[in-house]
Design a protein around this motif. Structure first.
Motif, short mmCIF file in Angstrom:
data_model
loop_
_atom_site.label_atom_id
_atom_site.label_comp_id
_atom_site.label_asym_id
_atom_site.label_seq_id
_atom_site.Cartn_x
_atom_site.Cartn_y
_atom_site.Cartn_z
N THR A 125 62.75 -0.21 69.88
CA THR A 125 61.91 0.88 69.38
C THR A 125 61.73 1.95 70.47
OG1 THR A 125 59.86 -0.23 70.05
CG2 THR A 125 60.66 -0.66 67.82
N GLY A 126 61.75 1.50 71.73
CA GLY A 126 61.66 2.45 72.83
C GLY A 126 62.86 3.39 72.84
N VAL B 168 62.40 6.35 70.67
CA VAL B 168 61.58 7.39 71.32
C VAL B 168 62.41 8.16 72.35
CG1 VAL B 168 59.41 7.88 72.50
CG2 VAL B 168 59.59 5.86 71.03
N ARG C 113 63.24 12.15 72.45
CA ARG C 113 62.93 13.07 73.56
C ARG C 113 64.20 13.77 74.05
NH1 ARG C 113 59.08 8.90 75.97
NH2 ARG C 113 57.27 9.18 74.61
N GLY D 1 58.08 1.36 78.16
CA GLY D 1 59.42 1.51 77.59
C GLY D 1 60.29 2.36 78.50
N TYR D 2 60.98 3.34 77.90
CA TYR D 2 61.89 4.21 78.66
C TYR D 2 61.25 5.58 78.86
CZ TYR D 2 64.52 0.48 76.45
OH TYR D 2 64.92 -0.75 75.99
N ASP D 3 59.90 5.63 78.79
CA ASP D 3 59.18 6.88 78.95
C ASP D 3 59.44 7.49 80.33
OD1 ASP D 3 57.47 9.02 78.76
OD2 ASP D 3 55.70 7.86 78.22
N ASP E 53 55.34 -3.34 80.99
CA ASP E 53 56.10 -3.63 79.77
C ASP E 53 56.62 -5.05 79.89
OD1 ASP E 53 57.86 -3.46 77.42
OD2 ASP E 53 57.60 -1.30 77.64
N ARG E 54 57.21 -5.53 78.80
CA ARG E 54 57.82 -6.86 78.85
C ARG E 54 58.94 -6.86 79.89
NH1 ARG E 54 57.99 -7.31 72.52
NH2 ARG E 54 56.22 -8.68 72.12
N VAL F 266 54.76 -7.64 81.98
CA VAL F 266 53.63 -8.32 81.33
C VAL F 266 53.84 -8.33 79.82
CG1 VAL F 266 52.25 -6.17 81.25
CG2 VAL F 266 51.09 -8.34 81.10
N PHE G 7 51.50 -8.26 76.71
CA PHE G 7 50.09 -8.05 76.39
C PHE G 7 49.52 -9.14 75.49
CE2 PHE G 7 51.48 -3.40 76.65
CZ PHE G 7 51.16 -3.32 77.99
N VAL H 7 52.61 1.84 70.89
CA VAL H 7 52.52 0.43 71.25
C VAL H 7 51.55 -0.37 70.36
CG1 VAL H 7 52.01 -1.20 73.15
CG2 VAL H 7 53.05 1.00 73.66
N TYR I 264 52.58 -2.64 67.41
CA TYR I 264 53.33 -3.90 67.61
C TYR I 264 52.43 -5.03 68.08
CZ TYR I 264 56.96 -0.39 67.48
OH TYR I 264 57.75 0.67 67.10
C1 LIG Z 1 58.04 2.37 70.66
S1 LIG Z 1 58.18 1.77 72.29
C2 LIG Z 1 57.25 3.03 73.14
C3 LIG Z 1 57.64 3.11 74.58
C4 LIG Z 1 56.95 4.19 75.39
N1 LIG Z 1 55.53 4.05 75.37
C5 LIG Z 1 57.36 5.58 74.95
O1 LIG Z 1 56.54 6.28 74.34
O2 LIG Z 1 58.49 5.96 75.23
C6 LIG Z 1 57.09 0.36 72.33
C7 LIG Z 1 57.02 -0.29 73.69
O3 LIG Z 1 55.98 -1.28 73.66
C8 LIG Z 1 56.43 -2.43 74.35
N2 LIG Z 1 55.72 -3.61 73.85
C9 LIG Z 1 55.62 -4.03 72.57
N3 LIG Z 1 54.93 -5.19 72.52
C10 LIG Z 1 54.59 -5.50 73.79
C11 LIG Z 1 53.87 -6.57 74.38
N4 LIG Z 1 53.38 -7.57 73.66
N5 LIG Z 1 53.70 -6.57 75.72
C12 LIG Z 1 54.21 -5.56 76.48
N6 LIG Z 1 54.90 -4.51 75.98
C13 LIG Z 1 55.08 -4.48 74.64
C14 LIG Z 1 57.93 -2.48 74.01
O4 LIG Z 1 58.63 -3.30 74.93
C15 LIG Z 1 58.30 -1.01 74.08
O5 LIG Z 1 58.68 -0.62 75.36
#
Ligand SMILES: C[S@@+](CC[C@H](N)C(=O)[O-])C[C@H]1O[C@@H](n2cnc3c(N)ncnc32)[C@H](O)[C@@H]1O
Length: 325
Positions: free
Chosen positions: A43-44, A47, A51, A142-144, A162-163, A189, A191, A218, A221
């Motif tokens: 999903t990252g 995004v 961008r 993510g890849y922000d 992030d994971r 981490v 969450f 985030v 999810y």
């Molecule tokens: C849609 S991406 C958004 C990434 C970033 N914030 C951006 O805007 O580019 C969702 C991000 O949430 C992270 N994520 C989802 N569930 C997570 C969890 N339980 N613990 C840590 N990170 C999590 C994913 O690995 C991913 O990088």
């Protein structure tokens, strides 16, 4: 020029349709299957691609995102280009945007506007809030690229959480792209099963210094309790004057992003452990519903942007600035 641009766009789009299909397949394959193989977020990538497109179409300058997109193995800028060439040619001829990406119309954003709208609204809040902050914490980074866009401007100490799999890919990609990340502390981490704030403290985050938290794309999810735990931690552990910027989605969005496709979408998202979980009932009285949720964790709302607020079934999401009391 606008008429001419359409005259050129339509046949070009038809002629290049096979190329667009190839581009789409390559991007989708990398996003879903290469992400899975690398144990990284797909999903990252959605995004990051958004961008990259915003940058290429002159909507938002973001060199670090373009450099990341060029070298990350789970997307393809060639694939994206194959798909977007006719629109880009049209944009260059007319100097205006059409179809995608579009500058969002505040309040009547469609699902297609989601990434551009969310990104621009969050930029707006961050640009205002950042000069006053000493630390910048990206939760689910993510890849922000924001830690590489804002840090120099505002000299904040940055933390990305992030994971582990996604973060490993991000740091490898930053190195490959030649982007300096020496001002960023990376904290792997999950969450759902680990305490993000304990990990932040262990890694050098200073609770007594004003912090700008960003949780973009985030909450949807996570389980509701995990979102609440994060809000509570900001209330209890962050310095007064700290700010959390986040987006929250409507239950109607979480339950289906297009009912018929629901099963397929759910399957593909669960494939990389990114199933949709948390949403708020924003159908009626959405401002009150959001305020009640935030205030129930002893925080208060600052600026908000309800996405699609003029729609008869209510907004599909909201970008919100959340302030400590
Ligand atoms: C849609 S991406 C958004 C990434 C970033 N914030 C951006 O805007 O580019 C969702 C991000 O949430 C992270 N994520 C989802 N569930 C997570 C969890 N339980 N613990 C840590 N990170 C999590 C994913 O690995 C991913 O990088």
């Amino acid at each position: 020029m606008n008429f001419l641009s359409w005259v050129i766009f339509v046949p070009l789009q038809i002629a290049l349709m096979p190329l667009a299909v190839v581009g789409f397949v390559v991007v989708a394959y990398k996003q879903i299957f290469v992400s899975k193989r690398l144990d990284a977020s797909q999903t990252g990538i959605e995004v990051l691609n958004g961008r990259w497109i915003m940058h290429v179409f002159g909507m938002r300058k973001d060199i670090p995102s373009t450099r990341l997109a060029e070298v990350t193995p789970n997307t393809s800028v060639f694939g994206l280009s194959f798909f977007l060439i006719p629109l880009w040619v049209k944009y260059k001829i007319s100097g205006t945007l059409a179809l995608y990406p579009l500058v969002p119309q505040k309040g009547s954003e469609t699902l297609l506007d989601l990434v551009p709208a969310r990104t621009l609204y969050i930029d707006q809040i961050l640009n205002r809030a950042a000069p006053d902050m000493e630390q910048f914490v990206l939760m689910g980074a993510g890849y922000d690229s924001r830690a590489y866009l804002y840090s120099e401007k505002h000299r904040m100490k940055c933390f990305e959480l992030d994971r582990a799999g996604t973060q490993q890919l991000k740091t490898d990609t930053l190195t490959k792209a030649g982007i300096d990340s020496s001002h960023v502390t990376f904290i792997p981490v999950d969450f759902e099963c680990e305490n993000a704030f304990d990990k932040l403290s262990e890694a050098g985050w200073e609770p007594n210094r004003k912090t700008l938290f960003l949780m973009e794309g985030v909450t949807l999810y996570l389980e509701e309790e995990t979102v609440r735990t994060t809000l509570r931690a900001v209330t209890e552990r962050a310095a007064p004057g700290s700010t959390l910027v986040l987006d929250i989605y409507a239950e109607k969005f979480i339950k289906l992003v297009g009912r018929r496709a629901q099963r397929l979408v759910e399957y593909l998202l669960e494939y990389t452990n990114e199933g949709l979980r948390f949403g708020l009932p924003l159908e009626k009285d959405f401002e009150r519903v959001l305020a009640d949720f935030i205030e129930s964790e002893d925080l208060r709302l600052g600026e908000t942007f309800f996405l699609g607020r003029t729609h008869k079934t209510g907004p599909y999401g909201v970008v919100a600035e959340v302030l400590t009391q």
